[in-house]
Design a protein around this motif. Structure first.
Motif, mmCIF file in Angstrom:
data_model
loop_
_atom_site.group_PDB
_atom_site.id
_atom_site.type_symbol
_atom_site.label_atom_id
_atom_site.label_comp_id
_atom_site.label_asym_id
_atom_site.label_seq_id
_atom_site.Cartn_x
_atom_site.Cartn_y
_atom_site.Cartn_z
ATOM 1 N N LYS A 13 59.670 -36.479 15.012
ATOM 2 C CA LYS A 13 61.045 -36.055 15.271
ATOM 3 C C LYS A 13 61.743 -35.799 13.937
ATOM 4 C CE LYS A 13 61.686 -36.316 19.788
ATOM 5 N NZ LYS A 13 62.220 -35.164 20.581
ATOM 6 N N GLN A 17 67.870 -36.475 15.394
ATOM 7 C CA GLN A 17 67.508 -36.243 16.786
ATOM 8 C C GLN A 17 67.475 -37.547 17.579
ATOM 9 O OE1 GLN A 17 63.737 -33.993 16.511
ATOM 10 N NE2 GLN A 17 64.838 -32.234 17.373
ATOM 11 N N GLN A 18 67.240 -37.394 18.870
ATOM 12 C CA GLN A 18 67.118 -38.530 19.775
ATOM 13 C C GLN A 18 65.694 -38.565 20.319
ATOM 14 O OE1 GLN A 18 66.912 -37.988 23.398
ATOM 15 N NE2 GLN A 18 66.898 -40.149 23.950
ATOM 16 N N THR A 20 62.907 -40.693 23.242
ATOM 17 C CA THR A 20 62.683 -41.625 24.353
ATOM 18 C C THR A 20 61.222 -41.990 24.406
ATOM 19 O OG1 THR A 20 64.516 -40.736 25.660
ATOM 20 C CG2 THR A 20 62.815 -41.964 26.842
ATOM 21 N N ARG A 63 72.250 -47.878 18.216
ATOM 22 C CA ARG A 63 71.484 -46.629 18.370
ATOM 23 C C ARG A 63 70.218 -46.860 19.213
ATOM 24 N NH1 ARG A 63 68.840 -44.744 14.560
ATOM 25 N NH2 ARG A 63 68.756 -46.533 13.152
ATOM 26 N N SER A 65 68.675 -48.295 22.448
ATOM 27 C CA SER A 65 69.057 -48.704 23.796
ATOM 28 C C SER A 65 67.835 -48.601 24.706
ATOM 29 C CB SER A 65 70.188 -47.831 24.340
ATOM 30 O OG SER A 65 69.764 -46.486 24.445
ATOM 31 N N ASN A 77 65.219 -45.839 23.976
ATOM 32 C CA ASN A 77 65.898 -44.666 23.447
ATOM 33 C C ASN A 77 66.444 -44.972 22.056
ATOM 34 O OD1 ASN A 77 65.897 -42.961 25.984
ATOM 35 N ND2 ASN A 77 66.980 -44.773 26.703
ATOM 36 N N VAL A 78 66.249 -44.042 21.158
ATOM 37 C CA VAL A 78 66.821 -44.183 19.826
ATOM 38 C C VAL A 78 67.603 -42.906 19.517
ATOM 39 C CG1 VAL A 78 66.425 -44.700 17.400
ATOM 40 C CG2 VAL A 78 64.806 -45.537 19.123
ATOM 41 N N ASN A 79 68.886 -43.077 19.221
ATOM 42 C CA ASN A 79 69.747 -41.942 18.890
ATOM 43 C C ASN A 79 69.918 -41.805 17.385
ATOM 44 O OD1 ASN A 79 70.336 -41.319 21.619
ATOM 45 N ND2 ASN A 79 71.855 -42.962 21.667
ATOM 46 N N ALA A 80 70.319 -40.596 16.973
ATOM 47 C CA ALA A 80 70.645 -40.339 15.558
ATOM 48 C C ALA A 80 69.561 -40.902 14.643
ATOM 49 C CB ALA A 80 72.014 -40.942 15.233
ATOM 50 N N LEU A 81 68.350 -40.434 14.843
ATOM 51 C CA LEU A 81 67.202 -40.970 14.124
ATOM 52 C C LEU A 81 67.379 -40.913 12.609
ATOM 53 C CD1 LEU A 81 64.329 -39.493 16.287
ATOM 54 C CD2 LEU A 81 64.759 -41.926 15.890
#
Lengths: 114, 114
Positions: A13, A17-18, A20, A63, A65, A77-81
């Motif tokens: 990624k 990016q996000q 899952t 970030r 969840s 889920n990981v946001n704003a990698l």
């Protein structure tokens, strides 16, 4: 008897990016935990899910969840990698009555953030 | 809080030689103790665990560990190693309470050569 199944096995990624990641627990297991294993380090506890609720959380930012579904499978889920999120993510499952010594680990998802 | 220190990051040995992988822990409460093995590109496999009772614990693949409460140690031993024992070994602790997470050391790389 299938053990813990994680998908995908590898993932690349871009920063910001996000992502899952998915985990299917071992048959008969209803509790799922997620761990992050950075290169050259031991696994670090992210959180644990039971009865579709987050029951315990390690020292990770919001970030990170998760979710657990009625069939006990789980998503991370990981946001704003960030580049520092590059790691092997391990899912571990157990039956709720087994305690911490009943964990079965999956083979992990290798996440690379570029 | 609990912590785990694995005293050797790398241990090279020859085949059929004995080996000891050292682990010290810190905790203000009673703990369960574990050793896990991780082969390349795989998840974690439980080698052995100490929950209570006899301080000498026998595990799979000929490994054993001894719990020493006064020295807060849980060293892993094998009298004669094989090439196939080459892997990463992790010591872990968990508070003696239901539903708590595993806390891992940074790991010891065991390299067995002929």
């Amino acid at each position: 008897d299938a053990g813990v199944t994680q998908s995908p096995t590898h993932l690349i990624k871009t920063r910001g990016q996000q992502v899952t990641l998915r985990c299917s627990p071992k048959s008969g297991h209803d509790t799922v935990s997620w761990y992050q294993q950075a290169l050259g380090q031991g696994p670090q506890f992210i959180f644990q899910y039971y009865e579709e609720e987050e029951r315990q959380r390690g020292n990770f930012p919001d970030r990170f969840s998760g979710h657990q579904f009625p069939n006990y499978s789980s998503e991370l889920n990981v946001n704003a990698l960030l580049l520092g999120d590059s790691a092997l993510y391990l899912c571990a499952s157990r039956a709720s009555g087994q305690g911490v010594f009943g964990y079965t680990f999956g083979s992990g998802t290798r996440l690379t953030v570029v | 809080a609990q912590s785990v220190t694995q005293l050797d990051s790398q241990v090279p040995v020859f085949e059929e030689a004995p080996v000891e992988l050292r682990c010290n822990y810190s905790s203000s409460v009673s703990v369960y103790l574990f050793w896990y093995v991780q082969y390349p590109n795989q998840g974690l496999q439980l080698l052995l665990k100490y929950l209570s009772g006899s301080t000498l614990v026998k595990g799979i693949n000929g490994f054993e560990a001894e719990f020493n409460k006064s020295q807060t140690s849980f060293h892993l031993r094998k009298p004669s190693v094989h090439i196939s024992d080459t892997a990463e070994y992790f010591c872990a602790v968990s508070p003696n309470q239901a539903g708590t997470a595993l806390i891992f050391g940074k790991g010891t790389t065991l390299s067995v050569s002929s």
